[in-house]
Design a protein around this motif. Structure first.
Motif: not given
Lengths: 115, 113
Positions: B19-28
């Motif tokens: 299982v892959f859970l992905e997380c993305v943030q846009d504040m560097d």
């Protein structure tokens, strides 16, 4: 290891009363202590924080106190309202040097404000 | 507005699946974290990363691994899902500053059957 203990696990108060949640931490080097509120079905959000060089901080009905000697800190909510009902998490910042640091959270307090 | 986005709100997987859970943030943000939330146990740290390709074990890393190939993305991997990994998974990011606020994703409710 690093540890943050939080009490009580549940707290029920009447609207208008005060609520107090207490936390203790293990590492005397910890220097930053935030509090997060998580409403039902939502993500945790920061409500107040305190640094280790400050003993108390207040923001309207919310205040946090810190006793570095005893390694404990507390959240105080006055004049509670139904919208204060949520899970509250305390946290402590643990710093390892260089770029490595992390937040360790307590186990949470479910606050229910009865109208 | 800081945005931390998790790829799925709800997932149902079978025992033994990867299982892959992905997380993305846009504040560097330099720091990213994976927590597991269970009733009465609070937010327990699984893994965290303080830079690209850097990772550190948290309090409960067993059964999990992570990947951070790009600064904005932090993936949690369950190598072989088990029923005791049924939980709410929360990703968070924060800058390197001591007093930085941690911003959380909306959470992924994973059920392993």
């Amino acid at each position: 290891g690093e540890n943050v203990e939080q009490h009580p696990s549940t707290l029920s108060v009447q609207e208008g009363d005060s609520a107090v949640i207490k936390c203790t931490y293990s590492d005397s080097a910890s220097n930053y202590f935030p509090w997060y509120k998580q409403e039902l079905g939502k993500r945790p959000q920061l409500i107040i924080d305190i640094r280790s060089n400050v003993g108390e901080k207040k923001d309207q009905r919310i205040a946090v106190t810190l006793n570095k000697t005893a390694k404990h800190f507390s959240l105080h909510i006055t004049e509670t309202q139904p919208e204060d009902s949520a899970v509250y998490f305390c946290a402590a910042h643990f710093f390892y040097g260089g770029a490595t640091n992390k937040l360790i959270f307590g186990t949470g307090t479910l606050l229910a404000v009865q109208p | 507005d800081v945005k931390v986005t998790q790829s799925s709100r709800y997932l149902v997987k079978r025992t033994g699946e990867k299982v892959f859970l992905e997380c993305v943030q846009d504040m560097d943000h330099e720091n990213m974290f994976w927590y597991r939330q269970d009733p009465g146990l609070g937010l327990r740290l699984i893994y965290f990363s303080y830079d690209v390709k850097m990772k550190e074990k948290g309090d409960i890393p067993e059964g999990y691994s992570v990947s951070r190939e790009k600064k904005e993305r932090f993936s949690l991997i369950l190598e072989s899902a088990s029923t005791n990994q049924t939980s709410m998974y929360l990703c968070a990011s924060r800058s390197r500053t001591v007093v930085a606020e941690a911003f959380f994703g909306q959470g992924t409710r994973l059920t392993v059957v």
